[in-house]
Design an enzyme around this catalytic site. Structure first.
Site, PDB file in Angstrom:
ATOM      1  N   SER A  44       0.850  -1.197   0.000  1.00  0.00           N
ATOM      2  CA  SER A  44       0.000   0.000   0.000  1.00  0.00           C
ATOM      3  C   SER A  44       0.886   1.248   0.000  1.00  0.00           C
ATOM      4  O   SER A  44       1.976   1.239   0.583  1.00  0.00           O
ATOM      5  CB  SER A  44      -0.871   0.027   1.262  1.00  0.00           C
ATOM      6  OG  SER A  44      -1.538   1.279   1.361  1.00  0.00           O
TER       7      SER A  44
ATOM      8  N   TYR B  13      -1.369  -0.325  10.298  1.00  0.00           N
ATOM      9  CA  TYR B  13      -1.566  -0.841   8.934  1.00  0.00           C
ATOM     10  C   TYR B  13      -0.401  -0.395   8.040  1.00  0.00           C
ATOM     11  O   TYR B  13       0.162  -1.202   7.297  1.00  0.00           O
ATOM     12  CB  TYR B  13      -2.894  -0.334   8.378  1.00  0.00           C
ATOM     13  CG  TYR B  13      -3.120  -0.610   6.906  1.00  0.00           C
ATOM     14  CD1 TYR B  13      -3.478  -1.878   6.467  1.00  0.00           C
ATOM     15  CD2 TYR B  13      -2.979   0.406   5.956  1.00  0.00           C
ATOM     16  CE1 TYR B  13      -3.694  -2.126   5.103  1.00  0.00           C
ATOM     17  CE2 TYR B  13      -3.193   0.172   4.608  1.00  0.00           C
ATOM     18  CZ  TYR B  13      -3.551  -1.098   4.182  1.00  0.00           C
ATOM     19  OH  TYR B  13      -3.761  -1.339   2.844  1.00  0.00           O
TER      20      TYR B  13
END
Ligand code: NAP
Length: 246
Positions: free
Chosen positions: A141, A155
């Site tokens: 990501s 995350y």
């Protein structure tokens, strides 16, 4: 054609990738965690392309589930590629409010699950294990370089770990016929944002992306499909941002 295993293929980026892979002639084994109906719809659409496809319930945080998913793929034919896609976010939180349980669950899926999936992939693909070679793509990501402050730094950190997993593993197996690359999506219009308690996230952040909008799952799938293909034969250890300039 060889078999492609896609973790988290029942919706979002994984489902878009299954559709592209089937159109390119891959037989596809996809995994999902809970939504069997969604997974079977993706399987049916892939079969309409004339390829073999099946879905396996497998929580990537459970080692035996990952091993069973690879065994199911083995039963379809020789493995040629693996997409390490399954991943989760968590509700918005500052670090000073995070519980160890939350962070542990996230790391079990996003990091331990990714490493175990890569392990099983290398055991089958690497020429050092008698395999034919192949391609692994890890879905990270843009959060790994943005940090996601005030939202989910855990995350972001888990995705930074997968960036490094890709870089290190690529070098480890470069002379064993296996290419390993990382794709870093930016903000993509999928259900992951709602599962993290922010159903309005795409509408809110999309217009602030340099290109002025969120991306689609298919735009990420296109990049993954290219890295899987022989067109990317000299790419390994690459990190490809698909993030609209963000
Ligand atoms: P999504 O729409 O939420 O889909 C996630 C997929 O992963 C589903 O198929 C889900 O299965 C599966 N899954 C979730 N937890 C799992 C587990 N523990 N074991 C096995 N499968 C599991 O997500 P997405 O947006 O397509 O995201 C895919 C990947 O891209 C993730 O790694 C995510 O971090 C990354 N990414 C997404 C964005 C974005 O903006 N969307 C941005 C950057 C990176 P079920 O449906 O059965 O639960």
């Amino acid at each position: 054609m060889a078999v492609l295993l896609v973790t988290g293929g029942s919706r979002g980026i994984g489902a878009a990738l299954v559709a592209r892979a089937a159109a390119a002639g891959w037989d596809v084994c996809l995994t999902y965690r809970s939504d069997a109906d969604a997974a079977e719809k993706v399987v049916a659409a892939a079969r309409e392309q004339g390829v073999e496809a099946r879905a396996v319930r497998a929580d990537v945080a459970v080692e035996a589930d990952v091993e069973a998913a690879f065994a199911a793929a083995d039963a379809m034919g020789p493995l040629g590629g693996v997409v390490v896609n399954a991943g989760v976010v968590a509700p918005k939180s500052r670090v000073d409010a995070m519980s160890a349980a939350r962070v542990g669950e996230m790391l079990a899926i996003n990091v331990v699950g990714a490493v175990v999936t890569c392990r099983e992939a290398v055991r089958r693909l690497s020429t050092a294990h008698g395999g034919p070679g192949g391609s692994i793509v890890i879905v990270s990501s843009a959060a790994s370089r943005l940090g996601s402050p005030g939202e989910y730094v855990d995350y972001a950190a888990s995705k930074a770990a997968t960036d490094t997993l890709g870089l290190g593993l690529a070098k480890e197996v470069a002379d064993e016929g296996v290419r390993v690359n990382v794709v870093r999506p930016g903000i993509i219009d999928t259900e992951i944002h709602a599962t993290g308690g922010q159903p309005d996230r795409v509408a809110r952040i999309g217009p602030m992306v340099p290109v002025g909008r969120a991306g689609t799952a298919d735009e990420v799938a296109a990049a993954i499909a290219w890295l899987l293909s022989d067109e990317a034969s000299y790419c390994t250890g690459s990190v490809l941002d698909v993030a609209g300039g963000r």
